[in-house]
Scaffold this motif. Structure first.
Motif, PDB file in Angstrom:
ATOM      1  N   SER A 150      -1.309  12.719  -4.798  1.00 24.42           N
ATOM      2  CA  SER A 150      -0.639  11.810  -5.726  1.00 24.42           C
ATOM      3  C   SER A 150       0.018  10.622  -5.017  1.00 24.42           C
ATOM      4  N   PHE A 151       0.234  10.720  -3.708  1.00 29.17           N
ATOM      5  CA  PHE A 151       0.904   9.641  -2.983  1.00 29.17           C
ATOM      6  C   PHE A 151       0.081   8.364  -2.851  1.00 29.17           C
ATOM      7  N   PRO A 152      -1.255   8.442  -2.581  1.00 27.12           N
ATOM      8  CA  PRO A 152      -2.013   7.195  -2.397  1.00 27.12           C
ATOM      9  C   PRO A 152      -1.892   6.229  -3.571  1.00 27.12           C
ATOM     10  N   LEU A 153      -1.856   6.749  -4.804  1.00 27.39           N
ATOM     11  CA  LEU A 153      -1.736   5.854  -5.962  1.00 27.39           C
ATOM     12  C   LEU A 153      -0.462   5.017  -5.855  1.00 27.39           C
ATOM     13  N   TYR A 154       0.643   5.665  -5.512  1.00 19.44           N
ATOM     14  CA  TYR A 154       1.913   4.948  -5.424  1.00 19.44           C
ATOM     15  C   TYR A 154       1.876   3.886  -4.321  1.00 19.44           C
ATOM     16  N   PHE A 155       1.444   4.263  -3.124  1.00 20.63           N
ATOM     17  CA  PHE A 155       1.484   3.338  -1.989  1.00 20.63           C
ATOM     18  C   PHE A 155       0.507   2.172  -2.162  1.00 20.63           C
ATOM     19  N   VAL A 156      -0.719   2.451  -2.618  1.00 19.57           N
ATOM     20  CA  VAL A 156      -1.721   1.385  -2.757  1.00 19.57           C
ATOM     21  C   VAL A 156      -1.297   0.377  -3.826  1.00 19.57           C
ATOM     22  N   PHE A 157      -0.854   0.892  -4.972  1.00 16.46           N
ATOM     23  CA  PHE A 157      -0.516  -0.019  -6.065  1.00 16.46           C
ATOM     24  C   PHE A 157       0.833  -0.714  -5.838  1.00 16.46           C
ATOM     25  N   THR A 158       1.698  -0.093  -5.045  1.00 15.75           N
ATOM     26  CA  THR A 158       2.985  -0.740  -4.758  1.00 15.75           C
ATOM     27  C   THR A 158       2.839  -1.839  -3.697  1.00 15.75           C
ATOM     28  N   TYR A 159       2.133  -1.541  -2.606  1.00 14.72           N
ATOM     29  CA  TYR A 159       2.095  -2.474  -1.480  1.00 14.72           C
ATOM     30  C   TYR A 159       0.832  -3.335  -1.446  1.00 14.72           C
ATOM     31  N   TYR A 160      -0.236  -2.912  -2.093  1.00 13.27           N
ATOM     32  CA  TYR A 160      -1.454  -3.731  -2.082  1.00 13.27           C
ATOM     33  C   TYR A 160      -1.575  -4.558  -3.362  1.00 13.27           C
ATOM     34  N   TRP A 161      -1.342  -3.908  -4.512  1.00 14.69           N
ATOM     35  CA  TRP A 161      -1.472  -4.628  -5.787  1.00 14.69           C
ATOM     36  C   TRP A 161      -0.123  -5.147  -6.305  1.00 14.69           C
ATOM     37  N   GLN A 162       0.945  -4.868  -5.588  1.00 19.84           N
ATOM     38  CA  GLN A 162       2.280  -5.377  -5.936  1.00 19.84           C
ATOM     39  C   GLN A 162       2.699  -4.968  -7.356  1.00 19.84           C
ATOM     40  N   ASP A 163       2.475  -3.705  -7.687  1.00 18.00           N
ATOM     41  CA  ASP A 163       2.853  -3.174  -9.001  1.00 18.00           C
ATOM     42  C   ASP A 163       4.221  -2.500  -8.868  1.00 18.00           C
ATOM     43  N   ASP A 164       5.239  -3.087  -9.484  1.00 14.03           N
ATOM     44  CA  ASP A 164       6.597  -2.578  -9.338  1.00 14.03           C
ATOM     45  C   ASP A 164       6.889  -1.359 -10.195  1.00 14.03           C
ATOM     46  N   PHE A 165       6.020  -1.050 -11.142  1.00 17.22           N
ATOM     47  CA  PHE A 165       6.295   0.056 -12.069  1.00 17.22           C
ATOM     48  C   PHE A 165       5.328   1.240 -11.881  1.00 17.22           C
ATOM     49  N   VAL A 166       4.636   1.275 -10.750  1.00 14.89           N
ATOM     50  CA  VAL A 166       3.637   2.314 -10.540  1.00 14.89           C
ATOM     51  C   VAL A 166       4.270   3.675 -10.270  1.00 14.89           C
ATOM     52  N   PHE A 167       5.546   3.702  -9.879  1.00 17.66           N
ATOM     53  CA  PHE A 167       6.184   4.987  -9.574  1.00 17.66           C
ATOM     54  C   PHE A 167       6.127   5.924 -10.781  1.00 17.66           C
ATOM     55  N   LEU A 168       6.408   5.375 -11.961  1.00 19.29           N
ATOM     56  CA  LEU A 168       6.360   6.196 -13.174  1.00 19.29           C
ATOM     57  C   LEU A 168       4.946   6.716 -13.413  1.00 19.29           C
ATOM     58  N   THR A 169       3.947   5.830 -13.252  1.00 20.57           N
ATOM     59  CA  THR A 169       2.548   6.245 -13.443  1.00 20.57           C
ATOM     60  C   THR A 169       2.154   7.328 -12.441  1.00 20.57           C
ATOM     61  N   ALA A 170       2.555   7.127 -11.169  1.00 16.29           N
ATOM     62  CA  ALA A 170       2.225   8.110 -10.129  1.00 16.29           C
ATOM     63  C   ALA A 170       2.880   9.455 -10.421  1.00 16.29           C
ATOM     64  N   SER A 171       4.111   9.409 -10.919  1.00 10.44           N
ATOM     65  CA  SER A 171       4.810  10.660 -11.253  1.00 10.44           C
ATOM     66  C   SER A 171       4.109  11.390 -12.397  1.00 10.44           C
ATOM     67  N   LEU A 172       3.678  10.635 -13.388  1.00 10.44           N
ATOM     68  CA  LEU A 172       2.975  11.249 -14.514  1.00 10.44           C
ATOM     69  C   LEU A 172       1.664  11.883 -14.067  1.00 10.44           C
ATOM     70  N   PHE A 173       0.915  11.189 -13.202  1.00 12.51           N
ATOM     71  CA  PHE A 173      -0.347  11.752 -12.722  1.00 12.51           C
ATOM     72  C   PHE A 173      -0.103  12.946 -11.810  1.00 12.51           C
ATOM     73  N   TRP A 174       1.032  12.936 -11.073  1.00 10.73           N
ATOM     74  CA  TRP A 174       1.357  14.101 -10.245  1.00 10.73           C
ATOM     75  C   TRP A 174       1.600  15.332 -11.129  1.00 10.73           C
ATOM     76  N   THR A 175       2.367  15.153 -12.199  1.00 12.16           N
ATOM     77  CA  THR A 175       2.611  16.282 -13.109  1.00 12.16           C
ATOM     78  C   THR A 175       1.311  16.750 -13.763  1.00 12.16           C
ATOM     79  N   PHE A 176       0.403  15.795 -14.050  1.00 13.58           N
ATOM     80  CA  PHE A 176      -0.892  16.169 -14.614  1.00 13.58           C
ATOM     81  C   PHE A 176      -1.696  17.004 -13.624  1.00 13.58           C
TER      82      PHE A 176
END
Length: 409
Positions: A150-176
């Motif tokens: 679940s970590f790659p989604l957070y790091f790639v979208f935060t630092y490569y795509w500059q998505d400031d709200f990806v933490f919530l999405t990453a957390s949801l996919f982690w629970t899934f």
């Protein structure tokens, strides 16, 4: 030869002679397709197709360059091919190492997709991988791997795509991912428990059938012994007394005594024949015992071929053969994932032959596990010979047990 088909689905199959046994496996192609297109594979492929199709559609709509679309298409294709290789039923030669390598490759492919396609729902592909983990590792390792995935989604979208709200999405996919792993693990455990119960039930049914046959055999022998020891001895004494009386008698009395003597001798002969017949028929009905066990087997067509001259009066031999059938059924269901089991039992003057052919996913190399070792030990204790052989679509177990010519009917 007598051929009987027994199946838990109460289906029927054709009567086939042993020389035409290869055509019994003609349905393997259809069975293989059923295995390849099982529900879990279909759901995984459909999920992948929706995710890949929507992602490529969005890339095209957003006027992405052709190189990005081609690269994304290649990554999606590599993913689905790798996933199918990872979850295949047949074992690899170094199964653990190969599946681990494929798993790492799939994680790398999904990370590559994260860098190529700026759509966070591609994390569903990580969920598909996580859902397969409980089949290959214990639940603790699966949860740990699912968390790391679940970590790659957070790091790639935060630092490569500059998505400031990806933490919530990453957390949801982690629970899934965690939910998928726990649910699949529960399914795996429930399936294992059900298979254990079914195997235990087959053992109980086979033991019950064998005890029933042993009881019938013991009762026949008891009746034959009583007739021989009681009625036979009394008739022998009566015959001797009548013979003595015929010597001492005279006239018409002598003639009547001689007639009674002949009738007593005839009756004694009939009694001996009846005792011999009862003893000859005090054999174990292996045919009925196997049929009783076969009725407890789900989703497997069992074809039973028994020679007309089969005569088994040794409970130990019958028990060993039943245990071999039971182990073959278990192997067909658990390991070969087969749909057809052919059992052929024949007998000649010196030996009893027993052959089991199970179809399904046959490994390239033979591994002698505890079940097959148990079969070898039982047959060897009876002075017999057992061999295992692998064919492209069949696993064949052949047993030869020596028998005494005096036991023949």
């Amino acid at each position: 030869m007598t051929s009987t088909s027994a199946t838990a689905k109460h289906g029927s199959s054709s009567m086939i002679p042993s020389e035409k046994r290869p055509h019994v496996m003609a349905s393997n192609t259809m069975n293989n397709w059923r295995d390849k297109l099982s529900l879990d594979k279909i759901s995984g492929i459909m999920t992948w197709a929706v995710v890949a199709g929507m992602s490529l559609f969005v890339l095209h709509k957003n006027n992405a360059d052709m190189a990005s679309i081609v690269l994304a298409s290649a990554l999606y294709l590599v993913y689905i091919v790798g996933w199918l290789f990872m979850i295949r039923d047949r074992d690899y030669q170094s199964d653990g190492a190969i599946r681990s390598a494929i798993l790492i490759m799939l994680f790398a492919v999904v990370i590559g997709i994260f860098f190529t396609v700026p759509l966070s729902f591609n994390s569903i592909l990580m969920g598909i991988i996580s859902g397969a983990l409980p089949y290959y590792v214990n639940v603790k390792k699966a949860l740990m791997i699912g968390t790391i995935a679940s970590f790659p989604l957070y790091f790639v979208f935060t630092y490569y795509w500059q998505d400031d709200f990806v933490f919530l999405t990453a957390s949801l996919f982690w629970t899934f991912n965690m939910f998928a792993i726990i649910m699949v693990n529960a399914t795996v455990k429930e399936k294992a428990a059900r298979e254990k119960v079914e195997e235990t039930n087959r053992q109980l049914v086979s033991t019950q059938a064998l005890l029933k046959e042993a009881s019938k055999q013991s009762e026949r022998i008891r009746i034959a012994r009583n007739i021989h020891d009681l009625l036979g001895h009394h008739l022998t004494a009566l015959t001797i007394n009548l013979q003595v009386a015929s010597i001492k008698a005279e006239g018409d009395v002598k003639k009547n005594v001689e007639q009674c003597h002949q009738l007593a001798k005839l009756l004694l002969s009939d009694v001996r024949d009846a005792v011999s017949d009862i003893r000859d028929k005090s054999q174990v009905d292996l045919h009925e015992a196997i049929n009783s066990m076969a009725k407890q087997v789900p989703f497997v067509d069992i074809e039973l071929i028994v020679s007309d001259n089969l005569h088994i009066d040794d409970i130990e031999i019958a028990d060993a053969l039943l245990k071999c059938v039971q182990e073959s059924i278990t192997n067909t269901i658990k390991h070969a994932k087969g749909k057809t089991l052919l059992i052929d039992i024949s007998q000649n003057e010196t030996a009893l032959s027993f052959e089991v052919r199970n179809s399904g996913t046959i490994p390239k190399t033979l591994k002698i596990g505890n079940g097959l070792k148990g079969m070898q030990e039982r047959i060897n204790l009876l002075g017999g010979r057992i061999t295992f052989s692998l064919q492209p679509t069949e696993f064949i177990t052949s047993v030869v047990l020596p028998i005494n010519s005096e036991q023949q009917p």
